[in-house]
Design a protein around this motif. Structure first.
Motif, mmCIF file in Angstrom:
data_model
loop_
_atom_site.group_PDB
_atom_site.id
_atom_site.type_symbol
_atom_site.label_atom_id
_atom_site.label_comp_id
_atom_site.label_asym_id
_atom_site.label_seq_id
_atom_site.Cartn_x
_atom_site.Cartn_y
_atom_site.Cartn_z
ATOM 1 N N THR A 174 0.855 -1.183 0.000
ATOM 2 C CA THR A 174 0.000 0.000 0.000
ATOM 3 C C THR A 174 0.892 1.234 0.000
ATOM 4 O OG1 THR A 174 -0.121 0.464 2.376
ATOM 5 C CG2 THR A 174 -1.532 -1.296 1.521
ATOM 6 N N THR A 175 0.301 2.383 -0.250
ATOM 7 C CA THR A 175 1.085 3.611 -0.207
ATOM 8 C C THR A 175 1.175 4.170 1.207
ATOM 9 O OG1 THR A 175 -0.878 4.806 -0.957
ATOM 10 C CG2 THR A 175 0.789 4.284 -2.607
ATOM 11 N N ALA A 176 0.926 3.355 2.201
ATOM 12 C CA ALA A 176 1.294 3.697 3.579
ATOM 13 C C ALA A 176 2.683 3.161 3.902
ATOM 14 C CB ALA A 176 0.274 3.142 4.566
ATOM 15 N N ASP A 177 3.251 2.363 2.993
ATOM 16 C CA ASP A 177 4.547 1.726 3.208
ATOM 17 C C ASP A 177 5.639 2.648 2.677
ATOM 18 O OD1 ASP A 177 6.627 0.057 3.646
ATOM 19 O OD2 ASP A 177 5.923 -1.552 2.339
ATOM 20 N N ILE A 178 6.443 3.219 3.581
ATOM 21 C CA ILE A 178 7.500 4.152 3.197
ATOM 22 C C ILE A 178 8.720 3.357 2.744
ATOM 23 C CG2 ILE A 178 9.007 6.007 3.989
ATOM 24 C CD1 ILE A 178 6.851 6.549 6.178
ATOM 25 N N ALA A 179 9.257 3.718 1.579
ATOM 26 C CA ALA A 179 10.426 3.013 1.035
ATOM 27 C C ALA A 179 11.701 3.846 1.145
ATOM 28 C CB ALA A 179 10.174 2.640 -0.425
ATOM 29 N N ASP A 180 11.672 5.050 0.620
ATOM 30 C CA ASP A 180 12.860 5.908 0.611
ATOM 31 C C ASP A 180 12.498 7.315 1.048
ATOM 32 O OD1 ASP A 180 14.697 4.002 -0.880
ATOM 33 O OD2 ASP A 180 13.138 4.286 -2.391
ATOM 34 N N PHE A 181 13.497 8.008 1.583
ATOM 35 C CA PHE A 181 13.326 9.421 1.934
ATOM 36 C C PHE A 181 14.630 10.145 1.616
ATOM 37 C CE2 PHE A 181 13.065 12.689 5.554
ATOM 38 C CZ PHE A 181 12.398 13.601 4.738
ATOM 39 N N PHE A 182 14.522 11.210 0.867
ATOM 40 C CA PHE A 182 15.690 12.012 0.476
ATOM 41 C C PHE A 182 15.404 13.478 0.821
ATOM 42 C CE2 PHE A 182 15.091 8.510 -2.440
ATOM 43 C CZ PHE A 182 16.350 7.948 -2.607
ATOM 44 N N ALA A 183 16.445 14.199 1.243
ATOM 45 C CA ALA A 183 16.344 15.645 1.433
ATOM 46 C C ALA A 183 17.668 16.247 0.990
ATOM 47 C CB ALA A 183 16.056 15.990 2.881
ATOM 48 N N PHE A 184 17.610 17.278 0.158
ATOM 49 C CA PHE A 184 18.855 17.819 -0.399
ATOM 50 C C PHE A 184 18.596 19.215 -0.943
ATOM 51 C CE2 PHE A 184 16.593 15.153 -3.417
ATOM 52 C CZ PHE A 184 16.445 15.969 -4.525
ATOM 53 N N GLU A 185 19.709 19.940 -1.156
ATOM 54 C CA GLU A 185 19.628 21.222 -1.831
ATOM 55 C C GLU A 185 19.436 20.966 -3.327
ATOM 56 O OE1 GLU A 185 23.243 23.237 -0.999
ATOM 57 O OE2 GLU A 185 22.594 23.934 0.976
ATOM 58 N N PRO A 186 18.452 21.600 -3.957
ATOM 59 C CA PRO A 186 18.254 21.344 -5.393
ATOM 60 C C PRO A 186 19.443 21.787 -6.228
ATOM 61 C CG PRO A 186 16.871 23.161 -4.630
ATOM 62 C CD PRO A 186 17.451 22.527 -3.408
ATOM 63 N N THR A 187 20.146 22.830 -5.795
ATOM 64 C CA THR A 187 21.402 23.260 -6.412
ATOM 65 C C THR A 187 22.328 23.707 -5.295
ATOM 66 O OG1 THR A 187 20.561 25.525 -6.701
ATOM 67 C CG2 THR A 187 20.306 23.997 -8.567
ATOM 68 N N LEU A 188 23.618 23.661 -5.530
ATOM 69 C CA LEU A 188 24.597 24.010 -4.511
ATOM 70 C C LEU A 188 24.372 25.440 -4.017
ATOM 71 C CD1 LEU A 188 27.108 23.117 -2.968
ATOM 72 C CD2 LEU A 188 28.493 24.078 -4.820
ATOM 73 N N GLY A 189 24.219 25.585 -2.705
ATOM 74 C CA GLY A 189 24.037 26.905 -2.130
ATOM 75 C C GLY A 189 22.633 27.444 -2.238
ATOM 76 N N SER A 190 21.700 26.616 -2.676
ATOM 77 C CA SER A 190 20.316 27.068 -2.836
ATOM 78 C C SER A 190 19.702 27.433 -1.485
ATOM 79 C CB SER A 190 19.482 25.961 -3.493
ATOM 80 O OG SER A 190 18.115 26.296 -3.498
ATOM 81 N N ASP A 191 18.744 28.319 -1.512
ATOM 82 C CA ASP A 191 17.977 28.660 -0.308
ATOM 83 C C ASP A 191 16.735 27.799 -0.183
ATOM 84 O OD1 ASP A 191 19.741 30.679 0.467
ATOM 85 O OD2 ASP A 191 18.761 32.149 -0.827
ATOM 86 N N ASN A 192 16.627 26.780 -1.022
ATOM 87 C CA ASN A 192 15.505 25.843 -0.967
ATOM 88 C C ASN A 192 15.985 24.469 -0.514
ATOM 89 O OD1 ASN A 192 14.055 27.938 -2.060
ATOM 90 N ND2 ASN A 192 13.624 26.927 -4.004
ATOM 91 N N THR A 193 15.041 23.644 -0.066
ATOM 92 C CA THR A 193 15.304 22.230 0.215
ATOM 93 C C THR A 193 14.288 21.399 -0.545
ATOM 94 O OG1 THR A 193 16.201 22.673 2.425
ATOM 95 C CG2 THR A 193 15.411 20.448 1.994
ATOM 96 N N THR A 194 14.758 20.302 -1.136
ATOM 97 C CA THR A 194 13.871 19.364 -1.827
ATOM 98 C C THR A 194 13.707 18.113 -0.981
ATOM 99 O OG1 THR A 194 14.565 20.154 -3.998
ATOM 100 C CG2 THR A 194 13.531 17.980 -3.904
#
Length: 228
Positions: free
Chosen positions: A34-54
């Motif tokens: 089911t889509t209650a089953d978590i498989a992967d999680f990633f968090a990163f800057e979309p570009t080096l030095g970005s003020d955003n997080t993906t």
């Protein structure tokens, strides 16, 4: 959208770095398939030095190629939890809730912490049509970017050799793990149901720790919550 009370089903915990990766394949039988089953999680800057997080959450790792266009469970709320003061309690949450082919996103200070959650209906972040064969990316509030739909499973793991190594029988894998060239990717060809949010750091809050490289990062983890 009316407020709904939901109870947590399963969670994955991971500490964010310049690039965060957490994987949790094939070990949640109560929510498997089911889509209650978590498989992967990633968090990163979309570009080096970005003020955003993906943030990228992959659900239901067992989606096979011929089921590539699977669907999200409309009774499941996915939450990206972010701790900004170092006490390992969520101070900010990003919520994704599917309804009728659209993924609705909400974000803000949680109404309650811990095992129960409530949709932040008064704090919408945006919405995006759930993708099929063509990826659809929508812009949400304050420059956020949103995606929901099937993606190829990025996790490379020789699951069967791993099981042989941890087998108490010392003869099951006398040479231990295989080299990268010899290992087989058990998840090659499998797909996941992905949720992706790119969000300005100014909306999330301050970082609460540093990673091994000394870079300020968020402590963040994912939960899926099933409607009760």
């Amino acid at each position: 959208m009316s407020k709904s009370k939901l109870i947590m089903g399963i969670s994955v915990l991971a500490i964010a770095g310049a690039l965060l990766i957490a994987a949790d394949h094939l070990d949640a039988p109560s929510s498997g398939g089911t889509t209650a089953d978590i498989a992967d999680f990633f968090a990163f800057e979309p570009t080096l030095g970005s003020d955003n997080t993906t943030f990228v959450v992959d659900l239901q790792s067992s989606v096979l190629p011929d089921l590539a266009y699977g669907s999200f469970d409309e009774d499941v709320l996915t939450e990206i939890n972010i701790d900004t003061d170092g006490d390992l309690v969520e101070d900010y949450v990003i919520q994704a809730y599917p309804q009728n082919g659209t993924m609705y996103f909400f974000a803000g200070v949680p109404v309650q912490t811990g095992l129960n959650s409530q949709i932040l209906a008064d704090s919408p972040l945006g919405e995006v049509v759930i993708s099929g064969s063509t990826a659809i990316v929508a812009e949400g509030m304050n420059g956020t970017k949103l995606f929901a739909g099937p993606r190829q499973d990025p996790f490379f793991f020789d699951f069967f050799q791993f099981n042989a190594v941890i087998n108490p029988d010392v003869n099951s894998a006398p040479m231990g793990f295989k080299t990268a060239a010899e290992a087989e990717d058990t998840f090659d060809g499998a797909n996941t149901m992905s949720i992706v949010v790119e969000i300005p750091n100014s909306m999330v809050g301050t970082t609460s720790t540093t990673n091994a490289l000394g870079i300020p990062v968020y402590k963040t983890w994912v939960t899926t919550n099933r409607k009760q």
